[in-house]
Scaffold this motif. Structure first.
Motif, mmCIF file in Angstrom:
data_model
loop_
_atom_site.group_PDB
_atom_site.id
_atom_site.type_symbol
_atom_site.label_atom_id
_atom_site.label_comp_id
_atom_site.label_asym_id
_atom_site.label_seq_id
_atom_site.Cartn_x
_atom_site.Cartn_y
_atom_site.Cartn_z
ATOM 1 N N LEU A 30 39.913 30.562 61.860
ATOM 2 C CA LEU A 30 40.766 31.367 60.975
ATOM 3 C C LEU A 30 40.787 32.819 61.438
ATOM 4 N N GLY A 31 41.980 33.420 61.400
ATOM 5 C CA GLY A 31 42.104 34.837 61.729
ATOM 6 C C GLY A 31 41.722 35.722 60.564
ATOM 7 N N GLU A 32 42.024 35.252 59.348
ATOM 8 C CA GLU A 32 41.711 35.985 58.129
ATOM 9 C C GLU A 32 41.467 34.995 57.001
ATOM 10 N N VAL A 33 40.822 35.481 55.960
ATOM 11 C CA VAL A 33 40.704 34.740 54.706
ATOM 12 C C VAL A 33 41.325 35.599 53.619
ATOM 13 N N TRP A 34 42.233 34.986 52.858
ATOM 14 C CA TRP A 34 42.875 35.666 51.735
ATOM 15 C C TRP A 34 42.312 35.101 50.437
ATOM 16 N N TYR A 35 41.799 35.989 49.599
ATOM 17 C CA TYR A 35 41.348 35.599 48.260
ATOM 18 C C TYR A 35 42.570 35.576 47.350
ATOM 19 N N ILE A 36 42.819 34.431 46.729
ATOM 20 C CA ILE A 36 43.936 34.273 45.801
ATOM 21 C C ILE A 36 43.352 34.355 44.387
ATOM 22 N N VAL A 37 43.600 35.462 43.712
ATOM 23 C CA VAL A 37 43.099 35.618 42.345
ATOM 24 C C VAL A 37 44.017 34.828 41.420
ATOM 25 N N SER A 38 43.465 33.790 40.810
ATOM 26 C CA SER A 38 44.248 32.910 39.939
ATOM 27 C C SER A 38 44.244 33.454 38.513
ATOM 28 N N PRO A 39 45.439 33.673 37.946
ATOM 29 C CA PRO A 39 45.490 34.148 36.559
ATOM 30 C C PRO A 39 44.863 33.150 35.595
ATOM 31 N N GLN A 40 45.087 31.846 35.857
ATOM 32 C CA GLN A 40 44.531 30.810 34.989
ATOM 33 C C GLN A 40 44.409 29.518 35.769
ATOM 34 N N ASN A 41 43.201 28.982 35.820
ATOM 35 C CA ASN A 41 42.953 27.706 36.476
ATOM 36 C C ASN A 41 43.354 26.585 35.508
ATOM 37 N N PRO A 42 44.190 25.631 35.951
ATOM 38 C CA PRO A 42 44.602 24.548 35.058
ATOM 39 C C PRO A 42 43.438 23.714 34.526
ATOM 40 N N PHE A 43 42.285 23.726 35.218
ATOM 41 C CA PHE A 43 41.148 22.911 34.814
ATOM 42 C C PHE A 43 40.103 23.686 34.009
ATOM 43 N N LYS A 44 40.327 24.987 33.794
ATOM 44 C CA LYS A 44 39.335 25.793 33.087
ATOM 45 C C LYS A 44 39.940 26.426 31.846
ATOM 46 N N LYS A 45 39.080 26.665 30.851
ATOM 47 C CA LYS A 45 39.526 27.366 29.657
ATOM 48 C C LYS A 45 39.643 28.852 29.960
ATOM 49 N N ASN A 46 40.537 29.512 29.256
ATOM 50 C CA ASN A 46 40.829 30.920 29.495
ATOM 51 C C ASN A 46 39.845 31.865 28.816
ATOM 52 N N LYS A 47 38.942 31.313 28.003
ATOM 53 C CA LYS A 47 38.028 32.134 27.214
ATOM 54 C C LYS A 47 37.126 32.989 28.110
ATOM 55 N N GLY A 48 37.046 34.277 27.811
ATOM 56 C CA GLY A 48 36.167 35.175 28.556
ATOM 57 C C GLY A 48 36.705 35.603 29.906
ATOM 58 N N LEU A 49 37.957 35.272 30.199
ATOM 59 C CA LEU A 49 38.548 35.627 31.483
ATOM 60 C C LEU A 49 39.087 37.046 31.406
ATOM 61 N N LEU A 50 38.609 37.913 32.305
ATOM 62 C CA LEU A 50 39.116 39.282 32.347
ATOM 63 C C LEU A 50 40.584 39.272 32.767
ATOM 64 N N HIS A 51 41.276 40.360 32.461
ATOM 65 C CA HIS A 51 42.671 40.496 32.882
ATOM 66 C C HIS A 51 42.750 40.351 34.402
ATOM 67 N N GLU A 52 43.801 39.720 34.867
ATOM 68 C CA GLU A 52 43.934 39.439 36.303
ATOM 69 C C GLU A 52 43.884 40.695 37.169
ATOM 70 N N PHE A 53 44.416 41.824 36.680
ATOM 71 C CA PHE A 53 44.403 43.040 37.490
ATOM 72 C C PHE A 53 42.988 43.601 37.634
ATOM 73 N N ASP A 54 42.148 43.429 36.623
ATOM 74 C CA ASP A 54 40.750 43.860 36.740
ATOM 75 C C ASP A 54 40.009 42.986 37.745
ATOM 76 N N ARG A 55 40.283 41.690 37.720
ATOM 77 C CA ARG A 55 39.635 40.789 38.687
ATOM 78 C C ARG A 55 40.130 41.075 40.101
ATOM 79 N N LEU A 56 41.415 41.394 40.241
ATOM 80 C CA LEU A 56 41.970 41.783 41.542
ATOM 81 C C LEU A 56 41.277 43.040 42.048
#
Length: 190
Positions: A30-56
């Motif tokens: 691989l030349g690079e690795v890109w981290y894809i910040v997922s707003p919401q994982n279909p398999f996980k509950k959204n509880k306690g998830l910080l806003h996507e921009f803070d995680r970014l």
């Protein structure tokens, strides 16, 4: 260029995520690795998830010193929950000069057949899989699109880190210092 895509909620990003990303970027083709910040994982509950921009922002701070690691907000404008196949399709259209590869832990292979269009992912993309101990049996050990990569694993979870913060315990050495400072400054996970 061949790009590895490392999807996750990164709530927060920790040294385990960084070691996997760096190992994939430096021990494979691989030349690079890109981290894809997922707003919401279909398999996980959204509880306690910080806003996507803070995680970014935390991912940006964590990888700032590594030119082989990048972060993208590509999923922020997609319908929620976002599905890997849709993100891959958009990235392939937007960056036709790159070849994209999925990075995942072996534990994800156990439920991979439940993913939306998993068969199309396997038909068009390679999976670089880091082995996880005590993984349940799965059907992909000998699949021609699945490649296993030896990577050091830290038994750190974002849940453990969040619980430490909630209970007033130190997270030093579990996250990069810049991430620890950002979390403290914003008062996250209390």
């Amino acid at each position: 260029m061949k790009i590895g895509l490392f999807f996750g909620s990164f709530n927060p990003i920790h040294l385990g995520h960084l070691i996997i990303g760096n190992t994939m970027a430096t021990h494979t083709d691989l030349g690079e690795v890109w981290y894809i910040v997922s707003p919401q994982n279909p398999f996980k509950k959204n509880k306690g998830l910080l806003h996507e921009f803070d995680r970014l922002t935390m991912v940006e701070k964590a990888i700032a010193d590594n030119p082989k690691l990048r972060v993208t907000d590509i999923e922020f404008n997609l319908p929620k929950p976002s599905y890997t196949i849709d993100t891959l399709t958009i990235l392939a259209e937007k960056y036709p000069q790159h070849e994209f590869v999925l990075i995942m832990g072996e534990d994800n292979l156990v439920q991979f057949e439940k993913w939306k269009n998993y068969d199309k992912i396997l038909a068009y993309y390679k999976l670089y899989v880091y082995e996880r101990p005590n993984t349940a049996p799965h059907n992909f050990k000998d699949h021609p699109s699945v490649f296993f990569v030896a990577a050091p694993l830290l038994d750190i979870s974002a849940t453990f880190i969040r619980n430490c913060i909630k209970n007033g315990r130190s997270i030093k050495y579990m996250v990069k210092e810049e991430v620890e400072e950002y979390i403290a400054w914003k008062g996250f996970y209390r």
